[in-house]
Design an enzyme around this catalytic site. Structure first.
Site, PDB file in Angstrom:
ATOM      1  CG  HIS A 150      -3.209   3.310   1.948  1.00 21.21           C
ATOM      2  ND1 HIS A 150      -3.629   2.917   0.705  1.00 21.21           N
ATOM      3  CD2 HIS A 150      -3.311   2.219   2.761  1.00 21.21           C
ATOM      4  CE1 HIS A 150      -3.963   1.635   0.753  1.00 21.21           C
ATOM      5  NE2 HIS A 150      -3.783   1.187   1.987  1.00 21.21           N
ATOM      6  CB  CYS A 162      -0.953  -0.015   1.181  1.00 22.81           C
ATOM      7  SG  CYS A 162      -2.101  -1.391   1.049  1.00 22.81           S
ATOM      8  CG  ASN A 219      -6.578  -1.038   0.704  1.00 21.87           C
ATOM      9  OD1 ASN A 219      -5.887  -0.524  -0.182  1.00 21.87           O
ATOM     10  ND2 ASN A 219      -6.066  -1.543   1.815  1.00 21.87           N
TER      11      ASN A 219
HETATM   12  O1  UT7 Z   1      -3.868  -1.311   3.401  1.00 21.04           O
HETATM   13  C1  UT7 Z   1      -2.896  -2.055   4.067  1.00 21.04           C
HETATM   14  C2  UT7 Z   1      -3.025  -1.938   5.491  1.00 21.04           C
HETATM   15  N1  UT7 Z   1      -4.237  -2.560   5.951  1.00 21.04           N
HETATM   16  C3  UT7 Z   1      -4.940  -1.984   6.899  1.00 21.04           C
HETATM   17  O2  UT7 Z   1      -4.594  -0.906   7.294  1.00 21.04           O
HETATM   18  C4  UT7 Z   1      -6.106  -2.735   7.478  1.00 21.04           C
HETATM   19  C5  UT7 Z   1      -6.052  -2.683   8.984  1.00 21.04           C
HETATM   20  N2  UT7 Z   1      -7.075  -3.444   9.662  1.00 21.04           N
HETATM   21  C6  UT7 Z   1      -8.384  -3.123   9.585  1.00 21.04           C
HETATM   22  O3  UT7 Z   1      -8.795  -2.228   8.871  1.00 21.04           O
HETATM   23  C7  UT7 Z   1      -9.336  -3.870  10.491  1.00 21.04           C
HETATM   24  O4  UT7 Z   1      -8.598  -4.633  11.420  1.00 21.04           O
HETATM   25  C8  UT7 Z   1     -10.323  -4.806   9.729  1.00 21.04           C
HETATM   26  C9  UT7 Z   1     -11.342  -3.988   8.973  1.00 21.04           C
HETATM   27  C10 UT7 Z   1      -9.554  -5.713   8.789  1.00 21.04           C
HETATM   28  C11 UT7 Z   1     -11.100  -5.646  10.756  1.00 21.04           C
HETATM   29  O5  UT7 Z   1     -11.779  -4.806  11.679  1.00 21.04           O
HETATM   30  P1  UT7 Z   1     -11.625  -5.031  13.250  1.00 21.04           P
HETATM   31  O6  UT7 Z   1     -12.454  -4.016  13.889  1.00 21.04           O
HETATM   32  O7  UT7 Z   1     -10.150  -5.022  13.556  1.00 21.04           O
HETATM   33  O8  UT7 Z   1     -12.258  -6.441  13.442  1.00 21.04           O
HETATM   34  P2  UT7 Z   1     -11.591  -7.755  14.061  1.00 21.04           P
HETATM   35  O9  UT7 Z   1     -10.635  -8.369  13.110  1.00 21.04           O
HETATM   36  O10 UT7 Z   1     -11.105  -7.456  15.439  1.00 21.04           O
HETATM   37  O11 UT7 Z   1     -12.876  -8.679  14.168  1.00 21.04           O
HETATM   38  C12 UT7 Z   1     -13.972  -8.348  15.025  1.00 21.04           C
HETATM   39  C13 UT7 Z   1     -15.066  -9.369  14.807  1.00 21.04           C
HETATM   40  C14 UT7 Z   1     -14.576 -10.819  14.803  1.00 21.04           C
HETATM   41  O12 UT7 Z   1     -15.549 -11.632  15.384  1.00 21.04           O
HETATM   42  P3  UT7 Z   1     -15.373 -12.124  16.895  1.00 21.04           P
HETATM   43  O13 UT7 Z   1     -14.078 -12.885  16.938  1.00 21.04           O
HETATM   44  O14 UT7 Z   1     -15.354 -10.876  17.724  1.00 21.04           O
HETATM   45  O15 UT7 Z   1     -16.588 -12.974  17.101  1.00 21.04           O
HETATM   46  C15 UT7 Z   1     -14.491 -11.134  13.317  1.00 21.04           C
HETATM   47  O16 UT7 Z   1     -14.642 -12.515  13.042  1.00 21.04           O
HETATM   48  O17 UT7 Z   1     -15.661  -9.142  13.518  1.00 21.04           O
HETATM   49  C16 UT7 Z   1     -15.666 -10.360  12.784  1.00 21.04           C
HETATM   50  N3  UT7 Z   1     -15.539 -10.047  11.360  1.00 21.04           N
HETATM   51  C17 UT7 Z   1     -16.601  -9.782  10.580  1.00 21.04           C
HETATM   52  N4  UT7 Z   1     -17.924  -9.761  10.823  1.00 21.04           N
HETATM   53  C18 UT7 Z   1     -18.748  -9.460   9.814  1.00 21.04           C
HETATM   54  C19 UT7 Z   1     -14.413  -9.925  10.633  1.00 21.04           C
HETATM   55  N5  UT7 Z   1     -14.725  -9.602   9.354  1.00 21.04           N
HETATM   56  C20 UT7 Z   1     -16.080  -9.515   9.302  1.00 21.04           C
HETATM   57  C21 UT7 Z   1     -16.977  -9.209   8.269  1.00 21.04           C
HETATM   58  N6  UT7 Z   1     -18.300  -9.185   8.564  1.00 21.04           N
HETATM   59  N7  UT7 Z   1     -16.592  -8.928   7.018  1.00 21.04           N
END
Ligand code: UT7
Length: 331
Positions: free
Chosen positions: A256, A116, A286
Site C-alpha cells: 500500500h 487502506c 495515497n
Molecule cells: O494509508 C493509511 C495509513 N497512513 C499512513 O501510513 C501515514 C503514516 N504517517 C505518515 O506518513 C507521516 O506521519 C506523515 C507524512 C503524516 C507526517 O510525517 P512525520 O515525519 O511523521 O511528521 P510529523 O507529524 O512528526 O511532523 C513533523 C513536523 C511538525 O512540525 P513541528 O511540530 O516539528 O514543528 C509538523 O507540524 O512537520 C510539520 N508538518 C509539516 N510541515 C510542512 C506536518 N505536515 C507538514 C507539511 N508541510 N505538509
C-alpha cells in the site's frame, strides 16, 4: 475433487486527469515541495474535479477497460465487491451503482470498508466466493475519491491523498496459479488515530460537526506510521514463513502506498531490494483502497505467469495484512 483456487485474470486502473502538484499545495497551505517529497515521496496526485462525478465513476472507468481487456460481457459478472471509504453515498453502496453503470444485470454487490486495507480485504472476500465453486466471475474493485473527505486547509493530511480506482477480475484458476495464502488483521486499536469522526451513528452529521470539520479525514501520523511499518512487516514475514519463502523467492512486493519512508522501512526489514518493490506513490499519493490495484495495473506488462507476489497494506481501524499470490498469466 481438487480445491478450486481463485486467480486474477486481468487488472485495470483509472486516475482522473487533473494533477494536483506539490507546488499548487504550497499555495493552499504552509508547506513545501521539499518537505512533502522528503517526508512522503509524493510529488503529485490525481484529483476528480468534474461536478457530479464520484467514486463509482472512477471505478466504472477501471472496470470497463478491464472487461474489454479480458473479453468479458458485463452480464457474465456475478458479484462486484468494492473496497472504499468514500462511497458515492453512505447507502446504497457503490458496488451496486457500479453494477448498474456497467450493465452487470446478473450480479449482486457490496462494499467493504477497511480503509487502506480495503483492496486486500475485498480480494480475500472475492476469492472465497470463487473457491466455493458457485461463482465463476467476480469483480474486485478498490476505489477512493479521497479529495471528497480531505480538508485542503490541513497540511498534515491534504498533501497525502489522491483519487483513483483499480479493479481485478477473479476466476477459478486454470493453471494452478492464484491466491495462495493471507494473513489479515483488524483490531480497532488505532481507531482514534485515523478516522472520519462525523457522519456515522456515533456523531451524526450536523452544523456543529461540520463547524468542527469532523467530516474530514483526521490523522495523527506518527503512531500510524509506526504501526504501519510493524503491521506490514510482521504479516509479510508470517505469510512468508508459513509458505517456506524467503525474500529471494518473491518476485514482487506490492505495498500500500502511504509514505515512501514506510515502504522502504518495510522492504529493508524484510530484505527486499527496492527493484522488487512496486512504488508509484510519487505520481498518485495515497489513493487508499486503490493503491495496490493501481500498482498491479502499472506493472502488469512486467508480470509473468508463476511470479510470486506479496501484497501488503495497513490502514485506518487499524486494519492490515499480507496476501501471497502467484500471478496467473503473461501479459
Ligand atoms: O494509508 C493509511 C495509513 N497512513 C499512513 O501510513 C501515514 C503514516 N504517517 C505518515 O506518513 C507521516 O506521519 C506523515 C507524512 C503524516 C507526517 O510525517 P512525520 O515525519 O511523521 O511528521 P510529523 O507529524 O512528526 O511532523 C513533523 C513536523 C511538525 O512540525 P513541528 O511540530 O516539528 O514543528 C509538523 O507540524 O512537520 C510539520 N508538518 C509539516 N510541515 C510542512 C506536518 N505536515 C507538514 C507539511 N508541510 N505538509
Amino acid at each position: 475433487m481438487a480445491q478450486v483456487k481463485a486467480s486474477i485474470v486481468g487488472v485495470n486502473g483509472y486516475t482522473p486527469d487533473y494533477i494536483l502538484t506539490n507546488k499548487e499545495l504550497e499555495n493552499l497551505v504552509d508547506t513545501s515541495d521539499e518537505w512533502i517529497s522528503t517526508r512522503t515521496g509524493i510529488k503529485e496526485r490525481h484529483i476528480l474535479k468534474e461536478p457530479g462525478k464520484a467514486t463509482s465513476d472512477m471505478a466504472v472507468e477501471a472496470v470497463k477497460g478491464l472487461l474489454q481487456k479480458t473479453g468479458t460481457n458485463p452480464e457474465e459478472i456475478e458479484l462486484t465487491i468494492c473496497g472504499t471509504v468514500t462511497p458515492d453515498t453512505v447507502f446504497p453502496d457503490t458496488a451496486n451503482t457500479i453494477n448498474l453503470k456497467i450493465g452487470a444485470s446478473n450480479a449482486f454487490g457490496f462494499d467493504v470498508n477497511a480503509a487502506c486495507s480495503g483492496f486486500l480485504f475485498s480480494l480475500s472476500t472475492g476469492a472465497r466466493f470463487i473457491e466455493s465453486g458457485r461463482y465463476k466471475k467476480v469483480l474486485v474493485v478498490g476505489a477512493d475519491m479521497m479529495s471528497s473527505i480531505v480538508n485542503y486547509e490541513d497540511r498534515t493530511t491534504c498533501i497525502l491523498f489522491g483519487d483513483g480506482a483499480g479493479a481485478v477480475l477473479l476466476e477459478a484458476s486454470e493453471n494452478g496459479y492464484g491466491l495462495e495464502d493471507e494473513i489479515l488483521r483488524g483490531d480497532g486499536s488505532g481507531r482514534d488515530f485515523l478516522i472520519m469522526k462525523a457522519g456515522g451513528s456515533l456523531n451524526p452529521p450536523s452544523a456543529d460537526t461540520v463547524a468542527r470539520k469532523e467530516h474530514y479525514v483526521y490523522q495523527d501520523g506518527r503512531p500510524v506510521f509506526k504501526a504501519a511499518v510493524k503491521g506490514m512487516t510482521n504479516t509479510v514475514q508470517e505469510v512468508m514463513q508459513r509458505n517456506q519463502l524467503s525474500a529471494q523467492d518473491i518476485d514482487w512486493l506490492v505495498p500500500h502506498q502511504a509514505n515512501n519512508r514506510i515502504l522502504t522501512s518495510v522492504a529493508d526489514a524484510l530484505g527486499f531490494p527496492m527493484d522488487k518493490v512496486m512504488v508509484n506513490i510519487h505520481k498518485y499519493g495515497n489513493t487508499t483502497a486503490a493503491t495496490i490495484p493501481l500498482c498491479l495495473w502499472e506493472w502488469e506488462n512486467q508480470l509473468k505467469k508463476g511470479d510470486k507476489l506479496i501484497l501488503t497494506a495497513f490502514g485506518g481501524g487499524f486494519t492490515w495484512g499480507a496476501t501471497y499470490l502467484t500471478w496467473a498469466y503473461d501479459s
